[in-house]
Motif scaffolding. Structure first.
Motif, PDB file in Angstrom:
ATOM      1  N   PRO A  49      28.509  49.407  33.903  1.00 53.46           N
ATOM      2  CA  PRO A  49      27.493  48.488  34.447  1.00 53.46           C
ATOM      3  C   PRO A  49      26.482  48.072  33.386  1.00 53.46           C
ATOM      4  CG  PRO A  49      27.051  50.746  35.138  1.00 53.46           C
ATOM      5  CD  PRO A  49      28.385  50.767  34.462  1.00 53.46           C
ATOM      6  N   ASN A  50      26.065  46.819  33.461  1.00 51.60           N
ATOM      7  CA  ASN A  50      25.202  46.262  32.424  1.00 51.60           C
ATOM      8  C   ASN A  50      23.831  45.797  32.904  1.00 51.60           C
ATOM      9  OD1 ASN A  50      27.044  46.545  30.249  1.00 51.60           O
ATOM     10  ND2 ASN A  50      28.186  44.767  30.985  1.00 51.60           N
ATOM     11  N   SER A  51      23.530  45.934  34.183  1.00 55.05           N
ATOM     12  CA  SER A  51      22.218  45.554  34.707  1.00 55.05           C
ATOM     13  C   SER A  51      21.717  46.674  35.607  1.00 55.05           C
ATOM     14  CB  SER A  51      22.313  44.249  35.516  1.00 55.05           C
ATOM     15  OG  SER A  51      23.000  44.460  36.743  1.00 55.05           O
ATOM     16  N   ASP A  54      32.185  43.995  42.071  1.00 51.99           N
ATOM     17  CA  ASP A  54      32.957  44.029  40.831  1.00 51.99           C
ATOM     18  C   ASP A  54      32.065  44.221  39.602  1.00 51.99           C
ATOM     19  OD1 ASP A  54      31.750  41.517  40.845  1.00 51.99           O
ATOM     20  OD2 ASP A  54      33.617  40.390  40.573  1.00 51.99           O
ATOM     21  N   GLU A  55      30.758  44.048  39.766  1.00 50.83           N
ATOM     22  CA  GLU A  55      29.860  44.125  38.612  1.00 50.83           C
ATOM     23  C   GLU A  55      29.763  45.532  38.028  1.00 50.83           C
ATOM     24  OE1 GLU A  55      26.229  41.908  38.597  1.00 50.83           O
ATOM     25  OE2 GLU A  55      26.893  40.626  40.247  1.00 50.83           O
ATOM     26  N   VAL A  56      30.184  46.548  38.798  1.00 50.93           N
ATOM     27  CA  VAL A  56      30.131  47.915  38.273  1.00 50.93           C
ATOM     28  C   VAL A  56      31.077  48.102  37.096  1.00 50.93           C
ATOM     29  CG1 VAL A  56      29.431  48.895  40.496  1.00 50.93           C
ATOM     30  CG2 VAL A  56      31.866  48.781  39.897  1.00 50.93           C
ATOM     31  N   TYR A  57      32.081  47.239  36.980  1.00 49.73           N
ATOM     32  CA  TYR A  57      33.074  47.380  35.922  1.00 49.73           C
ATOM     33  C   TYR A  57      32.617  46.772  34.592  1.00 49.73           C
ATOM     34  CZ  TYR A  57      36.270  48.388  39.828  1.00 49.73           C
ATOM     35  OH  TYR A  57      36.879  48.915  40.936  1.00 49.73           O
ATOM     36  N   GLY A  58      31.499  46.058  34.615  1.00 50.72           N
ATOM     37  CA  GLY A  58      31.015  45.459  33.386  1.00 50.72           C
ATOM     38  C   GLY A  58      31.538  44.052  33.180  1.00 50.72           C
ATOM     39  N   SER A  59      31.780  43.690  31.940  1.00 46.57           N
ATOM     40  CA  SER A  59      32.119  42.320  31.590  1.00 46.57           C
ATOM     41  C   SER A  59      33.494  42.249  30.934  1.00 46.57           C
ATOM     42  CB  SER A  59      31.061  41.762  30.632  1.00 46.57           C
ATOM     43  OG  SER A  59      31.315  40.410  30.331  1.00 46.57           O
ATOM     44  N   LEU A  60      34.240  41.177  31.260  1.00 48.74           N
ATOM     45  CA  LEU A  60      35.550  40.943  30.662  1.00 48.74           C
ATOM     46  C   LEU A  60      35.475  39.869  29.587  1.00 48.74           C
ATOM     47  CD1 LEU A  60      37.721  40.785  33.906  1.00 48.74           C
ATOM     48  CD2 LEU A  60      37.795  42.597  32.194  1.00 48.74           C
ATOM     49  N   ARG A  61      36.372  39.983  28.619  1.00 47.09           N
ATOM     50  CA  ARG A  61      36.526  38.914  27.639  1.00 47.09           C
ATOM     51  C   ARG A  61      37.446  37.833  28.200  1.00 47.09           C
ATOM     52  NH1 ARG A  61      37.249  43.645  24.836  1.00 47.09           N
ATOM     53  NH2 ARG A  61      39.515  43.346  24.892  1.00 47.09           N
ATOM     54  N   THR A  62      37.392  36.661  27.626  1.00 51.61           N
ATOM     55  CA  THR A  62      38.290  35.583  28.024  1.00 51.61           C
ATOM     56  C   THR A  62      39.736  36.024  27.815  1.00 51.61           C
ATOM     57  OG1 THR A  62      36.661  33.916  27.402  1.00 51.61           O
ATOM     58  CG2 THR A  62      38.948  33.181  27.585  1.00 51.61           C
ATOM     59  N   GLY A  63      40.555  35.858  28.850  1.00 55.16           N
ATOM     60  CA  GLY A  63      41.961  36.214  28.761  1.00 55.16           C
ATOM     61  C   GLY A  63      42.277  37.657  29.069  1.00 55.16           C
ATOM     62  N   GLU A  64      41.281  38.500  29.197  1.00 54.34           N
ATOM     63  CA  GLU A  64      41.507  39.916  29.498  1.00 54.34           C
ATOM     64  C   GLU A  64      41.925  40.076  30.951  1.00 54.34           C
ATOM     65  OE1 GLU A  64      39.141  44.157  28.715  1.00 54.34           O
ATOM     66  OE2 GLU A  64      38.111  42.229  28.481  1.00 54.34           O
ATOM     67  N   LEU A  78      18.814  37.857  30.568  1.00 55.09           N
ATOM     68  CA  LEU A  78      19.062  39.055  29.780  1.00 55.09           C
ATOM     69  C   LEU A  78      20.356  39.742  30.228  1.00 55.09           C
ATOM     70  CD1 LEU A  78      15.452  40.552  29.776  1.00 55.09           C
ATOM     71  CD2 LEU A  78      16.570  39.330  27.900  1.00 55.09           C
ATOM     72  N   GLY A  79      21.174  40.140  29.261  1.00 54.93           N
ATOM     73  CA  GLY A  79      22.362  40.934  29.563  1.00 54.93           C
ATOM     74  C   GLY A  79      23.373  40.236  30.448  1.00 54.93           C
ATOM     75  N   HIS A  80      23.480  38.918  30.358  1.00 54.73           N
ATOM     76  CA  HIS A  80      24.342  38.148  31.244  1.00 54.73           C
ATOM     77  C   HIS A  80      25.814  38.454  30.969  1.00 54.73           C
ATOM     78  CE1 HIS A  80      24.879  33.936  33.289  1.00 54.73           C
ATOM     79  NE2 HIS A  80      25.446  34.924  33.952  1.00 54.73           N
ATOM     80  N   ASP A  81      26.500  39.077  31.940  1.00 53.62           N
ATOM     81  CA  ASP A  81      27.914  39.391  31.766  1.00 53.62           C
ATOM     82  C   ASP A  81      28.728  38.104  31.622  1.00 53.62           C
ATOM     83  OD1 ASP A  81      27.501  42.100  31.893  1.00 53.62           O
ATOM     84  OD2 ASP A  81      27.974  42.269  34.025  1.00 53.62           O
ATOM     85  N   TRP A  82      29.730  38.147  30.711  1.00 51.57           N
ATOM     86  CA  TRP A  82      30.473  36.936  30.397  1.00 51.57           C
ATOM     87  C   TRP A  82      31.445  36.533  31.505  1.00 51.57           C
ATOM     88  CZ3 TRP A  82      30.163  32.845  27.648  1.00 51.57           C
ATOM     89  CH2 TRP A  82      31.293  32.038  27.432  1.00 51.57           C
ATOM     90  N   ARG A  83      32.216  37.509  32.006  1.00 50.86           N
ATOM     91  CA  ARG A  83      33.283  37.139  32.956  1.00 50.86           C
ATOM     92  C   ARG A  83      33.586  38.314  33.875  1.00 50.86           C
ATOM     93  NH1 ARG A  83      39.058  37.905  31.718  1.00 50.86           N
ATOM     94  NH2 ARG A  83      40.261  37.034  33.454  1.00 50.86           N
ATOM     95  N   TYR A  84      33.803  38.003  35.151  1.00 47.69           N
ATOM     96  CA  TYR A  84      34.339  38.964  36.111  1.00 47.69           C
ATOM     97  C   TYR A  84      35.639  38.403  36.674  1.00 47.69           C
ATOM     98  CZ  TYR A  84      29.376  40.420  36.450  1.00 47.69           C
ATOM     99  OH  TYR A  84      28.089  40.803  36.191  1.00 47.69           O
ATOM    100  N   ALA A  85      36.603  39.284  36.898  1.00 46.56           N
ATOM    101  CA  ALA A  85      37.848  38.878  37.556  1.00 46.56           C
ATOM    102  C   ALA A  85      38.460  40.107  38.210  1.00 46.56           C
ATOM    103  CB  ALA A  85      38.825  38.276  36.556  1.00 46.56           C
ATOM    104  N   ILE A  86      38.908  39.936  39.433  1.00 43.05           N
ATOM    105  CA  ILE A  86      39.476  41.035  40.212  1.00 43.05           C
ATOM    106  C   ILE A  86      40.997  40.947  40.228  1.00 43.05           C
ATOM    107  CG2 ILE A  86      39.845  41.768  42.621  1.00 43.05           C
ATOM    108  CD1 ILE A  86      37.381  43.017  41.607  1.00 43.05           C
TER     109      ILE A  86
END
Length: 359
Positions: A156-158, A135-145, A306-314
Motif C-alpha cells: 500500500p502506498n497511501s 485493489d489499492e492494497v496491492y500497490g501500483s502496477l507498471r504498464t503491461g504488468e 502525492l504518491g499517485h499510484d500509476w496503474r491498478y488492474a484486477i
C-alpha cells in the motif's frame, strides 16, 4: 444467512448493495449501521426505508456496546462490512480518521462477531463475516504488468490503502487464529448511482453540468480498472452464497481506462445528450454543450497528487472460475446508465454539494 448487518450502508457501494439485496432477498432482516459521516447519506436509502425487512441504525462501528446490542437484538448471522473512509486525497491530509474507522472499527466488528457467534469454543451454524476491501492494497502496477491476483504481495502506498491493508490482515488473523468464518473481496474502482461527487466520475459529471473546470491530475495517464457498482453487488452475493470460507476473491471489470480517456468519454456523452435533448440546455445553462460548445473545453490539468499510484488492474480469474461471476455491464454500457442516473437525480447531487442532506 438471513439476518444481515451491513456496515456503511448509507454510503455509495453499501447503499447500492442494500437496494440490490432487498430486491432479491425479501425475507429475513437487513440492518444498516452508518455513522453518517460526510459521505453517508440517509437519502440513499429513502426508497427502502419502509421495507419490512429493513432497519437503519445511526451509529459508529467503533462503538462496541452498540455492536453487541445489535448482534443480540437482531440475531445477526452475516456481516457485510463496507464501512470505511475511502478517499485517498483525504487520507493524505487527515490520516487519523482512516486509522480509527478502517482499522479500529474493523477490529471492533470482528470482536463483536466472535463474541456473538462463538460459545465455549463452538461456532454457530451458518454465519459469515464478509469484508469488502480494495485493489489499492496491492500497490501500483507498471504498464503491461499482469493484474493483481489474490496472492499478490501487499504494497500500500497511501494512508487509505495502508489502513485497508491493516483491516484485511485483521480479518485474515481472526479466521486463522479463532476460526471466525470469513470471506474477503478486493475490488477495482466502482462507479454508478449514489457515488459521492468527490470521486473522478461523479465529480467530472457535476462539474461539467455546472460549467466548472474538470481537474485532471498530472497528464491524466494513470490507469484504473472500472466495475459498475451493481456488478460488484452481484459479486458479493455470489461470494456469500457460494464462496469458500477463509478465501479472498478479487473482483474486477477487466475495463482498464486512463483517467484522461474517462473524462473525454464523459464529455462526449454529454455533448451527444445535449445535442439530442433540448431540455438539458435549459436545466444546465452553464454547461458548454448548452451553447453548442464542446464539454472537453473544461478539462484542466492540475498538479499531480502525492504518491499517485500509476496503474491498478484486477485479475478476476478466481471468482470467474470458482463462482461463475462475470460483470454484466461493459464500461460503455455502465457509464451510460450512470450519466442517465445523474441527469435524472439532479436534486440528489445538488443536495450533496450544498450539504443539505446533512441537515
Amino acid at each position: 444467512m438471513k439476518h444481515l448487518l451491513v456496515t456503511g450502508g448509507a454510503g455509495f457501494i453499501g447503499a447500492n448493495f442494500v437496494h440490490y439485496w432487498l430486491q432479491r432477498h425479501g425475507s429475513g432482516r437487513l440492518v444498516v449501521i452508518d455513522a453518517l459521516s460526510y459521505a453517508g447519506n440517509r437519502a440513499n436509502l429513502s426508497s427502502v426505508s419502509s421495507h419490512p425487512a429493513f432497519r437503519f441504525v445511526h451509529g459508529d462501528i467503533t462503538d462496541a456496546a452498540l455492536l453487541a446490542q445489535l448482534f443480540q437484538q437482531e440475531q445477526i448471522d452475516c456481516v457485510v462490512h463496507f464501512a470505511a473512509e475511502s478517499h485517498v486525497d483525504r487520507s493524505i491530509t487527515g490520516p487519523d480518521e482512516f486509522i480509527r474507522t478502517n482499522v479500529i472499527g474493523t477490529h471492533e466488528l470482528l470482536k463483536a462477531a466472535r463474541a456473538a457467534w462463538c460459545r465455549d469454543g463452538s461456532w454457530r451454524g451458518d454465519v459469515r463475516f464478509h469484508h469488502v476491501s480494495t485493489d489499492e492494497v496491492y500497490g501500483s502496477l507498471r504498464t503491461g504488468e499482469a493484474g493483481f491476483t489474490e496472492t499478490t504481495a501487499y504494497s500500500p502506498n497511501s494512508p487509505y490503502s495502508a489502513s485497508k491493508a491493516a483491516s484485511d490482515h485483521l480479518v485474515r488473523a481472526y479466521h486463522h487464529t479463532y476460526g471466525l468464518p470469513v470471506t474477503s473481496s478486493n475490488c477495482s474502482n466502482n462507479y454508478g448511482p449514489f457515488h459521492f461527487p468527490e470521486k473522478l466520475i461523479p465529480l467530472m459529471l457535476v462539474n461539467a453540468l455546472e460549467g466548472k473546470p474538470l481537474p485532471v491530475y498530472g497528464k491524466g495517464e494513470n490507469v484504473r480498472d472500472w466495475l459498475y457498482v451493481e456488478d460488484h453487488c452481484r459479486a458479493i452475493e455470489a461470494i456469500l452464497e457460494r464462496g469458500r470460507v477463509g478465501e479472498t476473491y478479487n473482483v474486477g471489470g477487466r475495463n482498464e481506462w486512463r483517467n484522461i480517456d474517462i473524462v473525454r468519454h464523459l464529455c462526449g456523452i454529454l455533448d451527444r445528450r445535449f445535442a439530442t435533448d433540448p431540455t438539458l440546455a435549459g436545466r444546465f445553462p452553464n454547461c458548454p454543450a448548452a451553447s453548442g460548445k464542446r464539454v472537453d473545453s473544461l478539462i484542466t490539468f492540475v498538479t499531480d497528487r502525492l504518491g499517485h499510484d500509476w496503474r491498478y488492474a484486477i485479475d478476476a480469474s478466481k471468482i470467474e472460475r470458482e463462482l461463475g461471476f462475470e460483470p454484466r455491464q461493459t464500461f460503455e454500457s455502465g457509464i451510460e446508465k450512470t450519466v442517465d442516473w445523474y441527469l435524472t437525480h439532479e436534486s440528489w447531487w445538488r443536495d450533496v454539494l450544498s450539504g443539505a442532506y446533512r441537515r
